[in-house]
Design a protein around this motif. Structure first.
Motif, PDB file in Angstrom:
ATOM      1  N   SER A  77       0.850  -1.194  -0.164  1.00 34.93           N
ATOM      2  CA  SER A  77      -0.198  -0.094   0.024  1.00 34.93           C
ATOM      3  C   SER A  77       0.773   1.260  -0.037  1.00 34.93           C
ATOM      4  O   SER A  77       0.895   2.328  -0.615  1.00 34.93           O
ATOM      5  CB  SER A  77      -0.848  -0.050   1.172  1.00 34.93           C
ATOM      6  OG  SER A  77      -1.653   1.154   1.324  1.00 34.93           O
ATOM      7  N   ALA A  80       2.326   1.700  -3.342  1.00 34.01           N
ATOM      8  CA  ALA A  80       1.329   2.049  -4.380  1.00 34.01           C
ATOM      9  C   ALA A  80       0.862   3.453  -4.035  1.00 34.01           C
ATOM     10  O   ALA A  80       0.718   4.387  -5.211  1.00 34.01           O
ATOM     11  CB  ALA A  80      -0.113   1.151  -4.138  1.00 34.01           C
ATOM     12  N   THR A  81       0.877   4.013  -3.106  1.00 33.73           N
ATOM     13  CA  THR A  81       0.396   5.483  -2.833  1.00 33.73           C
ATOM     14  C   THR A  81       1.499   6.233  -3.319  1.00 33.73           C
ATOM     15  O   THR A  81       1.333   7.315  -4.026  1.00 33.73           O
ATOM     16  CB  THR A  81       0.193   5.721  -1.298  1.00 33.73           C
ATOM     17  OG1 THR A  81       1.190   5.285  -0.626  1.00 33.73           O
ATOM     18  CG2 THR A  81      -1.256   4.864  -1.010  1.00 33.73           C
ATOM     19  N   THR A  92      -6.858   8.473  -7.518  1.00 37.99           N
ATOM     20  CA  THR A  92      -6.912   7.210  -7.113  1.00 37.99           C
ATOM     21  C   THR A  92      -6.026   7.172  -5.796  1.00 37.99           C
ATOM     22  O   THR A  92      -6.128   5.959  -4.998  1.00 37.99           O
ATOM     23  CB  THR A  92      -6.318   6.226  -8.052  1.00 37.99           C
ATOM     24  OG1 THR A  92      -5.185   6.912  -8.562  1.00 37.99           O
ATOM     25  CG2 THR A  92      -7.277   6.083  -9.366  1.00 37.99           C
ATOM     26  N   TYR A  93      -5.369   8.237  -5.507  1.00 39.47           N
ATOM     27  CA  TYR A  93      -4.376   8.233  -4.357  1.00 39.47           C
ATOM     28  C   TYR A  93      -5.499   8.125  -3.266  1.00 39.47           C
ATOM     29  O   TYR A  93      -4.825   7.413  -2.347  1.00 39.47           O
ATOM     30  CB  TYR A  93      -3.629   9.399  -4.224  1.00 39.47           C
ATOM     31  CG  TYR A  93      -2.916   9.757  -3.004  1.00 39.47           C
ATOM     32  CD1 TYR A  93      -1.923   9.242  -2.541  1.00 39.47           C
ATOM     33  CD2 TYR A  93      -3.443  10.603  -2.170  1.00 39.47           C
ATOM     34  CE1 TYR A  93      -1.065   9.249  -1.226  1.00 39.47           C
ATOM     35  CE2 TYR A  93      -3.015  10.963  -0.878  1.00 39.47           C
ATOM     36  CZ  TYR A  93      -1.772  10.419  -0.295  1.00 39.47           C
ATOM     37  OH  TYR A  93      -1.157  10.506   0.734  1.00 39.47           O
ATOM     38  N   SER A  96      -6.759   4.564  -2.965  1.00 38.08           N
ATOM     39  CA  SER A  96      -5.918   3.549  -2.570  1.00 38.08           C
ATOM     40  C   SER A  96      -5.564   3.712  -0.955  1.00 38.08           C
ATOM     41  O   SER A  96      -5.140   2.746  -0.386  1.00 38.08           O
ATOM     42  CB  SER A  96      -4.659   3.718  -3.436  1.00 38.08           C
ATOM     43  OG  SER A  96      -3.501   3.051  -2.927  1.00 38.08           O
ATOM     44  N   THR A  97      -5.334   4.787  -0.650  1.00 46.10           N
ATOM     45  CA  THR A  97      -4.768   5.271   0.706  1.00 46.10           C
ATOM     46  C   THR A  97      -5.999   4.568   1.806  1.00 46.10           C
ATOM     47  O   THR A  97      -5.590   3.660   2.653  1.00 46.10           O
ATOM     48  CB  THR A  97      -4.611   6.539   1.318  1.00 46.10           C
ATOM     49  OG1 THR A  97      -3.563   6.981   0.170  1.00 46.10           O
ATOM     50  CG2 THR A  97      -3.993   6.647   2.514  1.00 46.10           C
ATOM     51  N   GLY A 100      -6.268   0.762   1.487  1.00 49.29           N
ATOM     52  CA  GLY A 100      -4.842   0.142   2.219  1.00 49.29           C
ATOM     53  C   GLY A 100      -5.159   0.176   3.514  1.00 49.29           C
ATOM     54  O   GLY A 100      -4.899  -0.859   4.467  1.00 49.29           O
TER      55      GLY A 100
END
Length: 160
Positions: A77, A80-81, A92-93, A96-97, A100
């Motif tokens: 995670s 990815a961030t 999408t940040y 995603s955060t 995660g």
């Protein structure tokens, strides 16, 4: 005439007990108490425990596995961030955060719960269960602390 020659026996060799399991002149109960006890597991040296599944700790092992999964999800995670921030994917940040963080919290709770259940089992090994509790607590405190710090930072940014 001379005495018959005896074969030379090394000083460290021990005579083997007869098939009855005891030496001549030994009490009958001695043959049953020759084993050793290690962590509540009595077994004869060199032989496996008669019931190895009885001394296992499945909740501790499951909690340990959940703890390792939580660490892996946290690392993935975080990676990815960072990739999303530097690639300009700010939409999408946040998703995603959030995803995660939620997955880490759930997995950390499972690791902590199974670890505590494994620690409460009597006569079972507690190593993996203790590690599961430690990982679960560390993930929970770290993730919740991060959420609080981010919320305070966002609130201060709006008012300054």
């Amino acid at each position: 005439m001379s005495d018959p020659q005896q074969p030379q026996v090394p000083p460290y060799a021990q005579p083997q007990p007869p098939a009855s399991g005891r030496y001549p002149g030994q009490p009958a109960h001695y043959a049953q108490s020759q084993g050793y006890v290690l962590n509540g597991n009595s077994a004869q040296p060199g032989y496996p425990s008669p019931t190895p599944a009885a001394h296992a700790n499945p909740p501790g092992r499951i909690g340990f596995i959940f703890g390792l999964i939580g660490i892996a999800v946290g690392l993935i995670s975080s990676l990815a961030t960072n990739v999303l921030v530097y690639s300009g994917g700010y939409d999408t940040y946040e998703v995603s955060t959030l995803l995660g963080t939620l997955v880490i919290l759930v997995v950390a709770g499972l690791a902590l719960g199974f670890g505590v259940a494994g620690l409460r089992r009597p006569n079972a090994p507690h190593g993996q269960a203790g590690i599961a509790v430690g990982i679960g607590l560390a993930l929970l405190v770290g993730t919740l602390g991060s959420l609080v710090i981010n919320a305070v930072g966002a609130a201060l940014f709006q008012y300054l």
